[in-house]
Design a protein around this motif. Structure first.
Motif, PDB file in Angstrom:
ATOM      1  N   MET A 177       0.821  -1.204   0.000  1.00 41.11           N
ATOM      2  CA  MET A 177       0.000   0.000   0.000  1.00 41.11           C
ATOM      3  C   MET A 177       0.865   1.267   0.000  1.00 41.11           C
ATOM      4  O   MET A 177       0.554   2.233  -0.671  1.00 41.11           O
ATOM      5  N   THR A 178       1.931   1.228   0.773  1.00 42.57           N
ATOM      6  CA  THR A 178       2.687   2.458   1.046  1.00 42.57           C
ATOM      7  C   THR A 178       3.524   2.897  -0.153  1.00 42.57           C
ATOM      8  O   THR A 178       4.239   2.080  -0.754  1.00 42.57           O
ATOM      9  N   GLU A 179       3.441   4.184  -0.467  1.00 41.17           N
ATOM     10  CA  GLU A 179       4.321   4.774  -1.477  1.00 41.17           C
ATOM     11  C   GLU A 179       5.053   5.954  -0.833  1.00 41.17           C
ATOM     12  O   GLU A 179       4.798   6.297   0.318  1.00 41.17           O
ATOM     13  N   LYS A 180       5.949   6.572  -1.605  1.00 40.88           N
ATOM     14  CA  LYS A 180       6.797   7.596  -0.990  1.00 40.88           C
ATOM     15  C   LYS A 180       5.979   8.697  -0.334  1.00 40.88           C
ATOM     16  O   LYS A 180       6.288   9.174   0.748  1.00 40.88           O
ATOM     17  N   ARG A 181       4.918   9.132  -0.995  1.00 42.15           N
ATOM     18  CA  ARG A 181       4.148  10.249  -0.454  1.00 42.15           C
ATOM     19  C   ARG A 181       3.119   9.787   0.562  1.00 42.15           C
ATOM     20  O   ARG A 181       2.600  10.611   1.316  1.00 42.15           O
ATOM     21  N   GLY A 182       2.807   8.509   0.587  1.00 40.02           N
ATOM     22  CA  GLY A 182       1.696   8.121   1.443  1.00 40.02           C
ATOM     23  C   GLY A 182       1.758   6.733   2.020  1.00 40.02           C
ATOM     24  O   GLY A 182       1.643   5.742   1.295  1.00 40.02           O
ATOM     25  N   GLY A 183       1.952   6.691   3.342  1.00 35.28           N
ATOM     26  CA  GLY A 183       1.798   5.437   4.072  1.00 35.28           C
ATOM     27  C   GLY A 183       0.486   5.492   4.833  1.00 35.28           C
ATOM     28  O   GLY A 183      -0.358   4.609   4.727  1.00 35.28           O
ATOM     29  N   SER A 184       0.299   6.598   5.572  1.00 32.65           N
ATOM     30  CA  SER A 184      -0.999   6.835   6.219  1.00 32.65           C
ATOM     31  C   SER A 184      -1.997   7.294   5.166  1.00 32.65           C
ATOM     32  O   SER A 184      -3.101   6.760   5.038  1.00 32.65           O
ATOM     33  N   ASP A 185      -1.571   8.283   4.406  1.00 34.26           N
ATOM     34  CA  ASP A 185      -2.469   8.883   3.411  1.00 34.26           C
ATOM     35  C   ASP A 185      -2.332   8.143   2.084  1.00 34.26           C
ATOM     36  O   ASP A 185      -1.795   8.668   1.111  1.00 34.26           O
ATOM     37  N   VAL A 186      -2.831   6.910   2.081  1.00 33.05           N
ATOM     38  CA  VAL A 186      -2.709   6.070   0.888  1.00 33.05           C
ATOM     39  C   VAL A 186      -3.426   6.724  -0.297  1.00 33.05           C
ATOM     40  O   VAL A 186      -2.906   6.778  -1.409  1.00 33.05           O
ATOM     41  N   ALA A 187      -4.600   7.256  -0.007  1.00 33.61           N
ATOM     42  CA  ALA A 187      -5.406   7.822  -1.102  1.00 33.61           C
ATOM     43  C   ALA A 187      -4.726   9.054  -1.704  1.00 33.61           C
ATOM     44  O   ALA A 187      -4.745   9.250  -2.920  1.00 33.61           O
ATOM     45  N   GLY A 188      -4.108   9.861  -0.864  1.00 36.00           N
ATOM     46  CA  GLY A 188      -3.446  11.070  -1.369  1.00 36.00           C
ATOM     47  C   GLY A 188      -2.110  10.766  -2.005  1.00 36.00           C
ATOM     48  O   GLY A 188      -1.628  11.530  -2.848  1.00 36.00           O
ATOM     49  N   GLY A 189      -1.493   9.644  -1.611  1.00 42.04           N
ATOM     50  CA  GLY A 189      -0.098   9.427  -2.001  1.00 42.04           C
ATOM     51  C   GLY A 189       0.138   8.315  -2.996  1.00 42.04           C
ATOM     52  O   GLY A 189       1.281   8.064  -3.368  1.00 42.04           O
ATOM     53  N   ARG A 224      -4.223   3.157  -9.602  1.00 45.70           N
ATOM     54  CA  ARG A 224      -5.254   3.970 -10.270  1.00 45.70           C
ATOM     55  C   ARG A 224      -5.389   3.517 -11.726  1.00 45.70           C
ATOM     56  O   ARG A 224      -4.391   3.506 -12.461  1.00 45.70           O
ATOM     57  N   ILE A 225      -6.579   3.170 -12.096  1.00 56.13           N
ATOM     58  CA  ILE A 225      -6.820   2.716 -13.472  1.00 56.13           C
ATOM     59  C   ILE A 225      -6.783   3.913 -14.426  1.00 56.13           C
ATOM     60  O   ILE A 225      -7.418   4.949 -14.165  1.00 56.13           O
ATOM     61  N   VAL A 226      -6.002   3.756 -15.502  1.00 56.55           N
ATOM     62  CA  VAL A 226      -5.954   4.803 -16.516  1.00 56.55           C
ATOM     63  C   VAL A 226      -7.194   4.650 -17.397  1.00 56.55           C
ATOM     64  O   VAL A 226      -7.432   3.576 -17.978  1.00 56.55           O
ATOM     65  N   GLU A 227      -7.990   5.703 -17.452  1.00 57.13           N
ATOM     66  CA  GLU A 227      -9.230   5.623 -18.238  1.00 57.13           C
ATOM     67  C   GLU A 227      -8.923   5.699 -19.736  1.00 57.13           C
ATOM     68  O   GLU A 227      -7.809   6.053 -20.124  1.00 57.13           O
ATOM     69  N   ASN A 229      -9.627   7.806 -21.915  1.00 54.98           N
ATOM     70  CA  ASN A 229      -9.157   9.118 -22.366  1.00 54.98           C
ATOM     71  C   ASN A 229      -7.804   9.495 -21.769  1.00 54.98           C
ATOM     72  O   ASN A 229      -7.333  10.623 -21.921  1.00 54.98           O
ATOM     73  N   GLY A 230      -7.190   8.554 -21.047  1.00 60.95           N
ATOM     74  CA  GLY A 230      -5.850   8.819 -20.487  1.00 60.95           C
ATOM     75  C   GLY A 230      -5.886   9.452 -19.112  1.00 60.95           C
ATOM     76  O   GLY A 230      -4.835   9.618 -18.487  1.00 60.95           O
ATOM     77  N   ASN A 231      -7.062   9.790 -18.623  1.00 67.26           N
ATOM     78  CA  ASN A 231      -7.140  10.416 -17.291  1.00 67.26           C
ATOM     79  C   ASN A 231      -7.078   9.350 -16.195  1.00 67.26           C
ATOM     80  O   ASN A 231      -7.415   8.192 -16.417  1.00 67.26           O
ATOM     81  N   VAL A 232      -6.693   9.816 -15.019  1.00 70.69           N
ATOM     82  CA  VAL A 232      -6.826   8.944 -13.836  1.00 70.69           C
ATOM     83  C   VAL A 232      -7.554   9.744 -12.761  1.00 70.69           C
ATOM     84  O   VAL A 232      -7.361  10.959 -12.655  1.00 70.69           O
ATOM     85  N   GLN A 233      -8.375   9.040 -12.017  1.00 69.74           N
ATOM     86  CA  GLN A 233      -9.121   9.728 -10.960  1.00 69.74           C
ATOM     87  C   GLN A 233      -8.265   9.847  -9.706  1.00 69.74           C
ATOM     88  O   GLN A 233      -7.658   8.863  -9.267  1.00 69.74           O
ATOM     89  N   LYS A 234      -8.222  11.050  -9.146  1.00 72.82           N
ATOM     90  CA  LYS A 234      -7.440  11.258  -7.924  1.00 72.82           C
ATOM     91  C   LYS A 234      -8.237  10.807  -6.702  1.00 72.82           C
ATOM     92  O   LYS A 234      -9.414  10.512  -6.795  1.00 72.82           O
ATOM     93  N   GLY A 235      -7.572  10.801  -5.528  1.00 77.03           N
ATOM     94  CA  GLY A 235      -8.256  10.552  -4.258  1.00 77.03           C
ATOM     95  C   GLY A 235      -8.626   9.097  -4.053  1.00 77.03           C
ATOM     96  O   GLY A 235      -8.295   8.215  -4.853  1.00 77.03           O
ATOM     97  N   SER A 236      -9.361   8.871  -2.976  1.00 76.01           N
ATOM     98  CA  SER A 236      -9.702   7.521  -2.566  1.00 76.01           C
ATOM     99  C   SER A 236     -10.507   6.779  -3.632  1.00 76.01           C
ATOM    100  O   SER A 236     -10.286   5.597  -3.911  1.00 76.01           O
ATOM    101  N   ARG A 237     -11.444   7.506  -4.263  1.00 73.46           N
ATOM    102  CA  ARG A 237     -12.328   6.880  -5.252  1.00 73.46           C
ATOM    103  C   ARG A 237     -11.605   6.498  -6.539  1.00 73.46           C
ATOM    104  O   ARG A 237     -12.171   5.827  -7.404  1.00 73.46           O
ATOM    105  N   GLY A 238     -10.336   6.919  -6.687  1.00 70.33           N
ATOM    106  CA  GLY A 238      -9.569   6.527  -7.873  1.00 70.33           C
ATOM    107  C   GLY A 238      -8.784   5.241  -7.657  1.00 70.33           C
ATOM    108  O   GLY A 238      -8.118   4.748  -8.577  1.00 70.33           O
ATOM    109  N   LEU A 239      -8.834   4.686  -6.445  1.00 67.89           N
ATOM    110  CA  LEU A 239      -7.997   3.514  -6.148  1.00 67.89           C
ATOM    111  C   LEU A 239      -8.762   2.200  -6.311  1.00 67.89           C
ATOM    112  O   LEU A 239      -9.891   2.082  -5.839  1.00 67.89           O
ATOM    113  N   SER A 240      -8.105   1.245  -6.966  1.00 68.57           N
ATOM    114  CA  SER A 240      -8.719  -0.077  -7.145  1.00 68.57           C
ATOM    115  C   SER A 240      -7.786  -1.133  -6.576  1.00 68.57           C
ATOM    116  O   SER A 240      -6.572  -0.909  -6.455  1.00 68.57           O
ATOM    117  N   LEU A 241      -8.376  -2.295  -6.270  1.00 75.13           N
ATOM    118  CA  LEU A 241      -7.604  -3.382  -5.646  1.00 75.13           C
ATOM    119  C   LEU A 241      -7.123  -4.366  -6.709  1.00 75.13           C
ATOM    120  O   LEU A 241      -7.907  -4.785  -7.566  1.00 75.13           O
TER     121      LEU A 241
END
Ligand code: MFK
Ligand code: FAD
Length: 509
Positions: A177-189, A224-227, A229-241
């Motif tokens: 889950m953890t990336e450089k910007r986000g261990g706690s803030d997974v959705a933001g990071g 984050r799934i690349v749509e 049109n090439g966009n990706v959704q930010k935030g928690s709702r952009g994350l998939s398992l």
């Protein structure tokens, strides 16, 4: 040099040495299962003393390393882990440390209590193989909850192998889950992207900053799934398992580079890597955009395992300190005869017993909630107690294990005794699997979103209290109350709205 040598502390069978564990099992497990479970745990306690503890110690002494290139410069990313680590993982499978929790031949409370009690005996001797076990348990729970067993080949094979009791066939899982910007803030990071290649298959591109037990077979991760049109959704709702194999059938890494192993303060037995995902083949499991909610099953299980590590670490250090107090003479008599020393041991004992009972309350609620027809109280109380038991036991085990180390005087500080590793390993328990503040906020999330939580809490507490008001259960209840009081400073300044929780940054000052 002289001819005096101090007799070291002795590790006794941790089951037979712990009357409170046996009493608690008698209270929580139906009489029809009690003899079977306790007999098995006692036998396992013997195995810990005779075999497992020494294997765990070897994992601390022979730490993992990564060789990225072979002699000819070819990139190989070869992870070298000592044989004792692999042997311990086999023992975990053979002893059913995960499968017991899913054994549908017994009732759901017995199986979870049995499993948690067994892990509790195992953990301080386990050479941190409890970490892959925690994630394996979390993966089984997550994959089962998605209901894909009969519909998805890799899910089916994963569940079967994660639960296998054949040490040669059993798999373990990672949790990335953890990336450089986000261990706690997974959705933001989370900056890992998933490019669709057909069906449920994607290629992942990203950098996973902490990936423990990297010798695992599969991993659950977020991206984050690349749509189209090439966009990706930010935030928690952009994350998939996503579910992925770490290695392909030919043994090569699946589009993964191991960049380096973390040089850690503790948990040195455990290989924790930084990983570059560069075209990793992965399956999107679960509804796109529901990644955090889907992986929360894993988080909640691993948080309970974390509490097992914290409480069993305390128990082990006190048991050794108690034994040592009968062997170490100071000022003309053994430590055990000095009231000030026994008061120190007693204080630690009381805190540890409270934490232990709180942990077993969580285990019982976990079992109740997995009965197939849980009631509202069982579900909500498990959801509430999970962050509390993790944050509280993680927080208190560090000073307590430090105090226990002091009971051995200067010897407690000497690496060859094995005692310093216990303190180093304790220090991770408040950090990983959600820091104390983040879990405090999770408690607020439960309070804000679960209906009737306060009345359900009162109901549960009342059901635990005996009519005469005297019980060992007062200890976990006071531990829960103490933990909730600790959150008071935050609660007092928290602003809870329907869809967000904002906390004054100064709340804990
Ligand atoms: C030795 C024993 C143990 C060893 C194991 C260790 C190995 C692994 C070590 C690791 O550290 S693995 C990484 C662990 N990472 C964390 O624990 C992350 C810590 N951060 C959090 O927990 C944050 O609170 C979180 C990432 C969950 C915040 O994410 P969001 O997306 O900003 O939260 P949001 O929007 O409030 O929640 C999204 C959904 O998830 C909501 O559901 P709904 O959309 O249906 O409303 C939440 O209710 C749900 N959710 C969040 N946390 C949940 C949960 N549901 C159930 N349980 C939870 N704990
Ligand atoms: P930060 O979020 O930067 O936290 C720093 C401080 O800020 C903490 O005090 C925290 O409580 C505080 N803070 C953060 N948010 C808030 C807030 N909203 N309000 C108040 N205070 C806040 N991760 C994995 O995904 N997989 C692994 O296998 C894994 N293994 C690990 C192994 C080890 C040994 C360690 C140390 C970590 C591992 N992790 C793993 C990462 C771990 O889960 C994170 O480090 C942890 O969740 C904390 O996240 P962070 O590092 O981003 O800290």
């Amino acid at each position: 040099i002289g001819d005096f040598n101090q007799i070291p502390p002795t590790l006794h069978n941790p089951f037979n040495d712990d009357p409170m564990l046996k009493r608690t099992l008698r209270r929580l497990i139906p009489p029809t299962n009690f003899e079977r479970v306790t007999k098995e745990l006692s036998k396992f306690g013997d195995r810990i003393v005779a075999e497992i503890d020494a294997l765990g110690r070897q994992c601390e002494l022979n730490q993992p390393r990564l060789e990225q290139h072979d002699a000819w410069g070819r990139r190989v990313d070869e992870l070298i882990v000592c044989p004792e680590w692999y042997r311990l993982k086999e023992i975990c499978a053979e002893e059913g440390l995960i499968s017991i929790g899913y054994d549908d031949k017994t009732d759901s409370v017995t199986r979870r209590i049995h499993q948690i009690a067994k892990l509790y005996l195992f953990s301080p001797s386990a050479g941190l193989t409890t970490c892959p076990m925690a994630m394996t348990d979390g993966a089984v729970k997550t994959l089962k909850a998605l209901g894909l067993y009969d519909k998805h080949d890799l899910t089916k094979e994963s569940i079967d192998r994660l639960l296998s009791t054949d040490g040669k066939k059993a798999w373990t899982s990672g949790q990335w889950m953890t990336e450089k910007r986000g261990g706690s803030d997974v959705a933001g990071g989370c900056d890992t992207y998933a490019e669709h290649i057909g069906g449920d298959q994607y290629r992942l591109y990203g950098y996973k900053w902490f990936s423990s037990a990297i010798d695992a077979d599969i991993a659950l991760t977020l991206a984050r799934i690349v749509e189209k049109n090439g966009n990706v959704q930010k935030g928690s709702r952009g994350l998939s398992l996503f579910l992925l194999r770490i290695r392909n059938q030919d043994g090569q890494l699946n589009g993964i580079q191991m960049i380096r192993l973390k040089n850690k303060f503790g948990t040195k037995q455990l290989p924790t890597a930084e990983l570059l995902l560069d075209g990793t083949l992965a399956h999107c499991i679960g509804e796109p955009g529901r990644g955090v909610a889907n992986i929360s099953n894993m988080l909640n299980i691993t948080r309970i395992h974390n509490a097992v590590a914290s409480v069993s670490g305390m128990r082990r250090m006190i048991s050794l300190a108690r034994d040592y107090s009968t062997r170490r003479e100071v000022f003309g008599q053994t430590q055990a005869k000095w009231p000030l020393h026994t008061a120190t041991l007693a204080k630690m004992e009381v805190e540890t017993r409270g934490c232990f009972l709180l942990l077993m309350e969580a285990a019982q609620l976990m079992g109740m909630s997995e009965s197939g027809s849980p009631n509202e109280m069982e579900v909500v109380m498990l959801r509430l107690i999970t962050p509390i038991v993790k944050l509280y036991t993680g927080k208190v085990c560090v000073p307590l294990i430090s105090e226990a180390m002091e009971c051995f005087g200067g010897q407690g500080y000497i690496e060859d005794t094995g005692l310093p590793a216990a303190l180093r390993d304790a220090q991770v328990t408040p950090i990983w699997e959600g820091t104390t503040n983040v879990l405090s906020l999770d408690v607020l999330r439960v309070l804000a979103t679960s209906k009737n939580v306060y009345s359900l809490f009162e109901k549960r507490v009342t059901s635990l209290l005996p009519s005469n008001g005297v019980s060992e259960l007062n200890e976990p209840i006071s531990a829960i109350r103490k933990a909730i009081n600790q959150l008071g400073a935050i609660l007092a300044k928290a602003t809870v709205t329907d869809d967000s929780i904002r906390v004054d940054a100064c709340a804990r000052q």
